[in-house]
Design an enzyme around this catalytic site. Structure first.
Site, PDB file in Angstrom:
ATOM      1  N   LYS A  13       0.942  -1.125  -0.051  1.00 34.57           N
ATOM      2  CA  LYS A  13       0.041  -0.020  -0.032  1.00 34.57           C
ATOM      3  C   LYS A  13       1.050   1.433  -0.140  1.00 34.57           C
ATOM      4  O   LYS A  13       0.624   2.010  -0.893  1.00 34.57           O
ATOM      5  CB  LYS A  13      -0.956   0.057   1.114  1.00 34.57           C
ATOM      6  CG  LYS A  13      -1.751  -1.077   1.127  1.00 34.57           C
ATOM      7  CD  LYS A  13      -2.831  -0.980   2.562  1.00 34.57           C
ATOM      8  CE  LYS A  13      -2.200  -1.169   3.819  1.00 34.57           C
ATOM      9  NZ  LYS A  13      -1.541  -2.646   4.066  1.00 34.57           N
ATOM     10  N   ARG A  87     -10.307   0.562   8.435  1.00 34.89           N
ATOM     11  CA  ARG A  87      -9.714  -0.511   8.598  1.00 34.89           C
ATOM     12  C   ARG A  87     -10.855  -1.677   9.416  1.00 34.89           C
ATOM     13  O   ARG A  87     -10.650  -2.795   9.672  1.00 34.89           O
ATOM     14  CB  ARG A  87      -8.472  -0.734   9.577  1.00 34.89           C
ATOM     15  CG  ARG A  87      -7.307  -1.482   9.055  1.00 34.89           C
ATOM     16  CD  ARG A  87      -6.171  -0.941  10.022  1.00 34.89           C
ATOM     17  NE  ARG A  87      -4.968  -1.747   9.789  1.00 34.89           N
ATOM     18  CZ  ARG A  87      -3.916  -1.388   9.314  1.00 34.89           C
ATOM     19  NH1 ARG A  87      -3.831  -0.008   8.816  1.00 34.89           N
ATOM     20  NH2 ARG A  87      -2.764  -1.918   9.289  1.00 34.89           N
ATOM     21  N   ARG A 126      11.818  -5.249   4.923  1.00 35.56           N
ATOM     22  CA  ARG A 126      11.451  -3.925   4.819  1.00 35.56           C
ATOM     23  C   ARG A 126      12.181  -2.862   5.581  1.00 35.56           C
ATOM     24  O   ARG A 126      12.523  -3.315   6.786  1.00 35.56           O
ATOM     25  CB  ARG A 126       9.988  -3.710   5.351  1.00 35.56           C
ATOM     26  CG  ARG A 126       9.665  -2.270   5.180  1.00 35.56           C
ATOM     27  CD  ARG A 126       7.853  -1.835   5.304  1.00 35.56           C
ATOM     28  NE  ARG A 126       7.520  -2.536   6.412  1.00 35.56           N
ATOM     29  CZ  ARG A 126       6.126  -2.701   6.525  1.00 35.56           C
ATOM     30  NH1 ARG A 126       5.270  -1.971   5.746  1.00 35.56           N
ATOM     31  NH2 ARG A 126       5.642  -3.212   7.655  1.00 35.56           N
ATOM     32  N   ARG A 159      10.825  -1.685  10.963  1.00 37.63           N
ATOM     33  CA  ARG A 159       9.609  -1.263  12.058  1.00 37.63           C
ATOM     34  C   ARG A 159       9.546  -2.292  13.187  1.00 37.63           C
ATOM     35  O   ARG A 159       9.683  -3.405  12.872  1.00 37.63           O
ATOM     36  CB  ARG A 159       8.263  -1.350  11.074  1.00 37.63           C
ATOM     37  CG  ARG A 159       8.048   0.091  10.543  1.00 37.63           C
ATOM     38  CD  ARG A 159       6.802   0.013   9.746  1.00 37.63           C
ATOM     39  NE  ARG A 159       5.683  -0.766  10.201  1.00 37.63           N
ATOM     40  CZ  ARG A 159       4.671  -0.824   9.375  1.00 37.63           C
ATOM     41  NH1 ARG A 159       4.548   0.026   8.211  1.00 37.63           N
ATOM     42  NH2 ARG A 159       3.803  -1.267   9.925  1.00 37.63           N
ATOM     43  N   ARG A 170      -1.086  -9.424  12.928  1.00 35.39           N
ATOM     44  CA  ARG A 170      -1.362  -8.265  12.079  1.00 35.39           C
ATOM     45  C   ARG A 170      -2.264  -8.928  10.865  1.00 35.39           C
ATOM     46  O   ARG A 170      -3.285  -8.653  10.527  1.00 35.39           O
ATOM     47  CB  ARG A 170      -0.344  -7.513  11.382  1.00 35.39           C
ATOM     48  CG  ARG A 170       0.334  -6.568  12.648  1.00 35.39           C
ATOM     49  CD  ARG A 170       1.490  -6.089  12.298  1.00 35.39           C
ATOM     50  NE  ARG A 170       1.411  -5.264  10.966  1.00 35.39           N
ATOM     51  CZ  ARG A 170       2.587  -4.804  10.253  1.00 35.39           C
ATOM     52  NH1 ARG A 170       3.649  -5.291  10.750  1.00 35.39           N
ATOM     53  NH2 ARG A 170       2.465  -4.009   9.225  1.00 35.39           N
TER      54      ARG A 170
END
Ligand code: AP5
Length: 217
Positions: A13, A87, A126, A159, A170
């Protein structure tokens, strides 16, 4: 144009928002980035959000809805793209109520589809810029200089919610609380699906084709 970007954690996203925003001059509003900035600044909101984010749970609706309603007010006439919000169905209803009051409905929902198995590799690799939010990957989307943001030279970070256990939570949270939004928006006929398990440039081209046809109609 007023867009919502849906997709599981790691679907891409944030990555896709960059291209969309550059082309259509929209305001990029990432609820996750806003929360991380609040945390870094040590605000009350950031402190409240911390425990939820670290465990992979959702921050309570009332906090998020107020935060995003404020952020949307800053959108330019060209519009905005919402990344990570809404969400929950509750958040989507609050957004609809607020937007309909302004006579500005959501034009399209871009749904990035990805298999859970692909997500794990994306998350562990990431790296992101704590200053501007730019997103990289150690294999798939490398910065020009290793460990440093192309845009502003800031040291890239991993992160805190990208560890395997939190990512699993998640994903579970996504399927249970966020995926029902596809049906919610489908009722309005504004959902566009994209296979997100492709090269980022291919995903971008498919999104641009859809947005191009929406702009023309
Ligand atoms: P948030 O920050 O929104 O996280 P998320 O939705 O879990 O999504 P991510 O940012 O992890 O993934 P992404 O889809 O943006 O993927 P990216 O482009 O980075 O939310 C974090 C937390 O905040 C939540 O858990 C919750 O606690 C709280 N929160 C936020 N919003 C909330 C709300 N509305 N309500 C309640 N709580 C809320 O890509 C991932 C990696 O893959 C990158 O390294 C990238 O380079 C790579 N990549 C991207 N595309 C490709 C591709 N096509 N091929 C290969 N690699 C790719």
């Amino acid at each position: 144009m007023r867009l919502v970007l849906l997709g599981a954690p790691g679907a891409g996203k944030g990555t896709q928002c960059k291209g969309i925003v550059n082309r259509y001059h929209l305001l990029h509003l990432s609820s996750g980035d806003i929360l991380r900035r609040e945390r870094a600044a040590g605000t009350e909101l950031g402190k409240k959000a911390q425990q939820y984010m670290d465990s992979g749970a959702l921050v309570p609706d009332e906090i998020i809805i107020e935060m995003m309603a404020e952020a949307i007010k800053e959108a330019p006439p060209a519009g905005f793209i919402l990344d990570g919000f809404p969400r929950t169905v509750n958040q989507a209803e609050a957004l609809d109520q607020e937007r309909n009051g302004e006579g500005q409905k959501i034009d399209a929902v871009l749904n990035l589809k990805i298999d859970d198995k692909v997500v794990a590799g994306r998350m562990t690799g990431r790296r992101s810029c704590p200053k501007c939010g730019a997103v990289y990957h150690i294999d798939n989307l490398k910065p020009r200089k290793a460990g440093v943001c192309d845009r502003d030279g800031t040291k890239l970070v991993q992160r805190s919610d990208d560890g395997p256990e939190v990512v699993a939570h998640r994903l579970e949270t996504y399927h249970r609380q966020t995926e029902p939004l596809v049906e919610y928006y489908n009722d309005n006929g504004i959902v566009y699906d994209f296979d997100a398990d492709r090269d980022p440039e291919e995903v971008k081209a498919a999104i641009f084709e859809t947005l191009g046809s929406l702009v023309r109609t």
